[in-house]
Structures are given as structure tokens and as C-alpha cells.
Design a protein around this motif. Structure first.
Motif, short mmCIF file in Angstrom:
data_model
loop_
_atom_site.label_atom_id
_atom_site.label_comp_id
_atom_site.label_asym_id
_atom_site.label_seq_id
_atom_site.Cartn_x
_atom_site.Cartn_y
_atom_site.Cartn_z
N ASP A 22 43.79 32.11 39.74
CA ASP A 22 42.91 32.08 40.92
C ASP A 22 42.84 33.43 41.62
OD1 ASP A 22 42.40 29.42 40.40
OD2 ASP A 22 43.84 28.67 41.87
N ILE A 23 43.99 34.01 41.90
CA ILE A 23 44.03 35.30 42.58
C ILE A 23 43.42 36.39 41.70
CG2 ILE A 23 45.56 37.11 43.47
CD1 ILE A 23 47.44 34.83 44.38
N THR A 24 43.78 36.38 40.43
CA THR A 24 43.28 37.41 39.51
C THR A 24 41.77 37.35 39.41
OG1 THR A 24 45.34 37.34 38.24
CG2 THR A 24 43.41 38.31 37.16
N LEU A 25 41.23 36.16 39.17
CA LEU A 25 39.77 36.05 39.00
C LEU A 25 39.04 36.34 40.30
CD1 LEU A 25 39.61 33.00 36.58
CD2 LEU A 25 39.33 35.42 36.03
N ALA A 26 39.65 36.05 41.44
CA ALA A 26 39.04 36.40 42.72
C ALA A 26 38.93 37.91 42.85
CB ALA A 26 39.85 35.82 43.88
N ARG A 27 39.95 38.63 42.41
CA ARG A 27 39.93 40.10 42.46
C ARG A 27 38.91 40.66 41.47
NH1 ARG A 27 41.91 43.26 46.56
NH2 ARG A 27 43.09 41.78 47.77
N VAL A 28 38.81 40.05 40.31
CA VAL A 28 37.85 40.52 39.30
C VAL A 28 36.43 40.39 39.84
CG1 VAL A 28 36.88 40.05 37.01
CG2 VAL A 28 39.36 40.05 37.33
N LYS A 29 36.17 39.36 40.62
CA LYS A 29 34.82 39.16 41.19
C LYS A 29 34.42 40.28 42.14
CE LYS A 29 34.66 34.19 40.68
NZ LYS A 29 34.62 32.89 41.33
N ASN A 30 35.40 41.02 42.66
CA ASN A 30 35.10 42.15 43.54
C ASN A 30 34.64 43.39 42.79
OD1 ASN A 30 35.87 40.72 45.84
ND2 ASN A 30 37.99 41.40 45.70
N VAL A 31 34.72 43.37 41.46
CA VAL A 31 34.36 44.53 40.64
C VAL A 31 32.95 44.35 40.12
CG1 VAL A 31 34.95 45.86 38.57
CG2 VAL A 31 36.78 44.90 40.00
N LEU A 32 32.11 45.32 40.39
CA LEU A 32 30.72 45.28 39.93
C LEU A 32 30.64 45.56 38.44
CD1 LEU A 32 29.00 47.33 42.78
CD2 LEU A 32 29.06 44.84 42.51
N GLY A 33 29.72 44.87 37.77
CA GLY A 33 29.41 45.19 36.39
C GLY A 33 30.29 44.52 35.35
N ILE A 34 31.01 43.48 35.72
CA ILE A 34 31.86 42.78 34.75
C ILE A 34 31.76 41.28 34.97
CG2 ILE A 34 33.92 42.98 36.20
CD1 ILE A 34 35.58 43.14 33.62
N GLN A 35 31.66 40.56 33.86
CA GLN A 35 31.68 39.10 33.92
C GLN A 35 32.84 38.64 33.03
OE1 GLN A 35 27.83 37.66 32.76
NE2 GLN A 35 26.93 38.17 34.73
N VAL A 36 33.63 37.72 33.57
CA VAL A 36 34.84 37.26 32.90
C VAL A 36 34.85 35.75 32.86
CG1 VAL A 36 37.37 37.28 33.03
CG2 VAL A 36 36.08 39.30 33.69
N GLY A 37 35.30 35.19 31.73
CA GLY A 37 35.45 33.75 31.60
C GLY A 37 36.71 33.28 32.31
N ALA A 38 36.85 31.98 32.45
CA ALA A 38 38.00 31.39 33.14
C ALA A 38 39.32 31.70 32.45
CB ALA A 38 37.81 29.88 33.25
N ASN A 39 39.27 32.05 31.17
CA ASN A 39 40.49 32.37 30.41
C ASN A 39 40.87 33.84 30.51
OD1 ASN A 39 38.47 33.50 28.87
ND2 ASN A 39 39.15 32.61 26.95
N GLY A 40 40.09 34.62 31.25
CA GLY A 40 40.37 36.05 31.41
C GLY A 40 39.69 36.95 30.41
N GLU A 41 38.96 36.35 29.49
CA GLU A 41 38.25 37.13 28.46
C GLU A 41 36.97 37.72 29.06
OE1 GLU A 41 38.43 38.71 24.76
OE2 GLU A 41 39.83 37.16 25.42
N VAL A 42 36.76 39.01 28.83
CA VAL A 42 35.55 39.67 29.32
C VAL A 42 34.35 39.17 28.53
CG1 VAL A 42 34.36 41.87 29.58
CG2 VAL A 42 36.79 41.71 30.11
N VAL A 43 33.34 38.70 29.24
CA VAL A 43 32.11 38.22 28.62
C VAL A 43 31.12 39.37 28.46
CG1 VAL A 43 30.15 36.64 28.89
CG2 VAL A 43 32.45 35.91 29.57
N SER A 44 31.00 40.18 29.52
CA SER A 44 30.08 41.32 29.44
C SER A 44 30.49 42.40 30.44
CB SER A 44 28.64 40.89 29.72
OG SER A 44 28.49 40.49 31.07
#
Length: 74
Positions: A22-44
Motif C-alpha cells: 500500500d505505501i509503496t504503490l502510493a509513493r509510485v503514484k507520485n512519479v510521473l510517467g510510470i504505470q505499475v501493476g498491483a504486484n509491483g511489475e512495471v506496465v509502462s
């Protein structure tokens, strides 16, 4: 080192193991230009992967600083 989806996914998955998803994916959402799946795998990645990696690392460093400050000052 070549920065690609695999390198960034590995960083995210390691942070998920430490901080939880939860914390990790919330932080990832703050980064522009990256989409990540729920498992932490980068989608694009829609920006320079090196810039995305730097921005992502800064998110986790910022969080660590907040945690340290909270543990010291309450």
C-alpha cells in the motif's frame, strides 16, 4: 547500467517487501510517467527511464526521512 522496466520493477518489489504494497504503490503514484501493476511489475514507462528511476528513488528517500523524523520527534 541500463535502466529499464526490469530494474525499476525490482526496486518497487523490494520496497513492497520492506514498506508493504500500500505505501509503496502510493509513493509510485507520485512519479510521473510510470504505470505499475498491483504486484509491483512495471506496465509502462512514458518518460526517460533514468529520470523515472531517480524520481522513484527520491520518493522512497523522502519517505525514509519522514519515518526517521517521526521516530525521533514523535
Amino acid at each position: 547500467m541500463v535502466v529499464d522496466k526490469k530494474v525499476i520493477s525490482e526496486l518497487i518489489k523490494r520496497q513492497m517487501a520492506i514498506l508493504g504494497p500500500d505505501i509503496t504503490l502510493a509513493r509510485v503514484k507520485n512519479v510521473l510517467g510510470i504505470q505499475v501493476g498491483a504486484n509491483g511489475e512495471v506496465v509502462s514507462i512514458d518518460r526517460d527511464p533514468q529520470v523515472v528511476l531517480t524520481d522513484l528513488a527520491n520518493q522512497f528517500v523522502e519517505l525514509s526521512g519522514s519515518i526517521i523524523k517521526k521516530s525521533i520527534y514523535g
